[in-house]
Scaffold this active site. Structure first.
Site, mmCIF file in Angstrom:
data_model
loop_
_atom_site.group_PDB
_atom_site.id
_atom_site.type_symbol
_atom_site.label_atom_id
_atom_site.label_comp_id
_atom_site.label_asym_id
_atom_site.label_seq_id
_atom_site.Cartn_x
_atom_site.Cartn_y
_atom_site.Cartn_z
ATOM 1 N N ASP A 30 38.218 54.037 68.613
ATOM 2 C CA ASP A 30 37.765 55.414 68.517
ATOM 3 C C ASP A 30 36.514 55.589 69.362
ATOM 4 O O ASP A 30 36.124 54.698 70.123
ATOM 5 C CB ASP A 30 37.520 55.818 67.055
ATOM 6 C CG ASP A 30 36.465 54.969 66.369
ATOM 7 O OD1 ASP A 30 35.743 54.233 67.072
ATOM 8 O OD2 ASP A 30 36.351 55.031 65.136
ATOM 9 N N HIS A 38 36.327 52.303 76.411
ATOM 10 C CA HIS A 38 36.421 51.484 75.203
ATOM 11 C C HIS A 38 35.730 50.149 75.440
ATOM 12 O O HIS A 38 35.847 49.554 76.510
ATOM 13 C CB HIS A 38 37.883 51.240 74.812
ATOM 14 C CG HIS A 38 38.023 50.434 73.561
ATOM 15 N ND1 HIS A 38 37.804 50.970 72.306
ATOM 16 C CD2 HIS A 38 38.319 49.128 73.366
ATOM 17 C CE1 HIS A 38 37.973 50.028 71.397
ATOM 18 N NE2 HIS A 38 38.287 48.902 72.016
ATOM 19 N N SER A 73 33.256 52.935 69.645
ATOM 20 C CA SER A 73 33.409 51.525 70.004
ATOM 21 C C SER A 73 32.147 50.946 70.637
ATOM 22 O O SER A 73 31.714 49.848 70.283
ATOM 23 C CB SER A 73 34.604 51.355 70.944
ATOM 24 O OG SER A 73 34.377 52.024 72.180
#
Length: 441
Positions: free
Chosen positions: A38, A144, A41
């Site tokens: 999400d 991410h 991170s």
């Protein structure tokens, strides 16, 4: 006892990772610890690297914004739009952190950053002589981030995790034969590789395939894992023989009614619930019946050669619970038909036929206003994949067009009810791949 005990290395008993990035890092002697998929991170990674726990990711995000606001000269050149608007956007829980925020946090905490990228050796993202700490961070797609540790460090972490879980299940919960259950569940489900005997002082032990001697539990030191512990002969010396005779004389149905209660499934043939062996613990008897005393995830955390990513598992389980709760909820809205909503991202269409509607005043109070995204943890928001922010130029306080506003998926211009694309709005053009908000059938 095994003559040539097998040596078990780190990760023995786990399936081989299918992730090619993880395999590449393993060849370099590193372990990639996956982080929640999400927008948090980056901040979870920094929280773990700085505080050894991901719990403080909200605090890390706030500290990052405060630092960037107080050191504007260091970062303003990296931002194309309005600086204050960018920082205000970064305070939102659903905004992804970027390499710029990683740099700010590293400067804040005086840490050097060794950055890993797919199929590339590590390189220094930030390396200052005055910084003593080193963060190892993996940067993947869509902003991410994951933590990276050396394999030797993860071996120590797996050992420590095993000790903590063993203390919890053995000393606190009193579960008998915990390590024996781990061995059977992960490495010897058919009980063909384990030998049994006694140690030097006469205690019963199980000798594993790798040569370890596991002391088998006694009833006085443990608690029964059954809800109805009086049905276990290992822990019930007082009246188990009488219970067993009652089942033999009156049958299972009457035995269930008397010794378990009326809250059992009716009509079906019920198996004998008694664990009749007095010399074998309830855990061992259940394993012989093919029943595991605790989940396999717990067994992996108890194995000293396996590291279980607890933070990721907890996040994933909580997210799935939110999804299940959302899909099981019936959406009642004033002026709309009563039906299940299968797509949380498409609003149900309003019907004109008043005969098929449910007036709001006739609904229970808890059903009058339904907000599928009104959940406690904003990081568990129901998004199909990590959404990137979309920038639309908006006037700033000086009347220019150098600030930005941010809209998430719920605000995207998909199309009108007829399926026609909207006109160009503030620099954001309609794209044919976006779904339209046409009224569902």
């Amino acid at each position: 006892m095994c003559d040539n005990p097998a040596k078990r290395g780190f990760g023995f008993g786990c399936r081989e990772t299918p992730d090619i990035y993880d395999k590449f890092l393993e060849q370099l002697g590193y372990y990639r610890k996956h982080t929640a998929l999400d927008s948090s991170s980056l901040f979870r990674v920094v929280s773990e690297q700085q505080y050894d726990i991901q719990k403080y990711h909200d605090k890390v995000r706030k500290d990052c914004v405060v630092y960037m606001r107080s050191h504007k000269s260091k970062f303003v050149k990296e931002i194309k739009w309005g600086y204050e608007t960018y920082l205000n956007n970064m305070t939102r829980p659903r905004t992804h952190g970027t390499l710029l925020e990683l740099k700010a946090l590293a400067l804040l905490h005086k840490a050097n950053v060794l950055l890993f990228e797919p199929f590339a050796e590590a390189k220094w993202f930030l390396n200052e002589a005055s910084h003593e700490k080193v963060w190892k961070v993996f940067s993947g797609r869509d902003n991410h981030f994951d933590s990276v540790y050396s394999t030797d460090y993860m071996i120590q972490m797996a050992e420590c995790q095993s000790i903590v879980y063993d203390i919890l299940y053995t000393n606190v919960l009193g579960v008998p034969d915990v390590q024996y259950a781990v061995e059977r569940m992960l490495h010897d489900p058919d009980d063909k590789k384990t030998d049994y005997g006694t140690d030097e002082v006469g205690n019963q032990v199980a000798i594993t395939e790798d040569g370890r001697q596991l002391k088998l539990s006694m009833p006085s030191d443990t608690e029964c894992v059954l809800i109805y512990s009086h049905l276990c002969h290992f822990h019930n010396y007082a009246n188990f023989d009488a219970i067993q005779r009652f089942f033999a004389v009156h049958g299972s149905d009457e035995g269930y009614r008397v010794y378990i209660g009326p809250n059992v499934r009716q009509g079906a043939k019920k198996p004998n619930p008694l664990l009749a062996d007095q010399n074998i613990s309830c855990v061992r008897q259940l394993l012989n019946m093919g029943i595991t005393p605790f989940p396999y995830k717990v067994a992996k955390a108890l194995d000293r050669n396996i590291y279980r990513n607890v933070e990721f598992d907890v996040w994933h389980e909580m997210r799935m619970e939110k999804w299940n709760a959302f899909f099981s909820e019936v959406h009642y809205r004033s002026g709309e038909r009563v039906r299940f909503s299968k797509n949380p991202f498409i609003e149900p269409g309003t019907v004109d036929d008043s005969s098929g509607t449910v007036p709001e005043q006739d609904l229970p109070a808890q059903q009058q206003q339904v907000n599928p995204f009104g959940i406690t943890d904003s990081h568990l928001a129901l998004a199909p994949f990590p959404m990137q922010q979309y920038y639309i130029p908006s006037p700033d306080q000086y009347g220019g067009i150098n600030a930005v506003s941010v809209m998430d998926q719920s605000q995207l211009m998909y199309g009108d009810n007829s399926g026609q694309p909207p006109a160009r709005v503030g620099g954001c053009a309609f794209h044919s791949v976006y779904p339209t908000a046409a009224t569902p059938p």
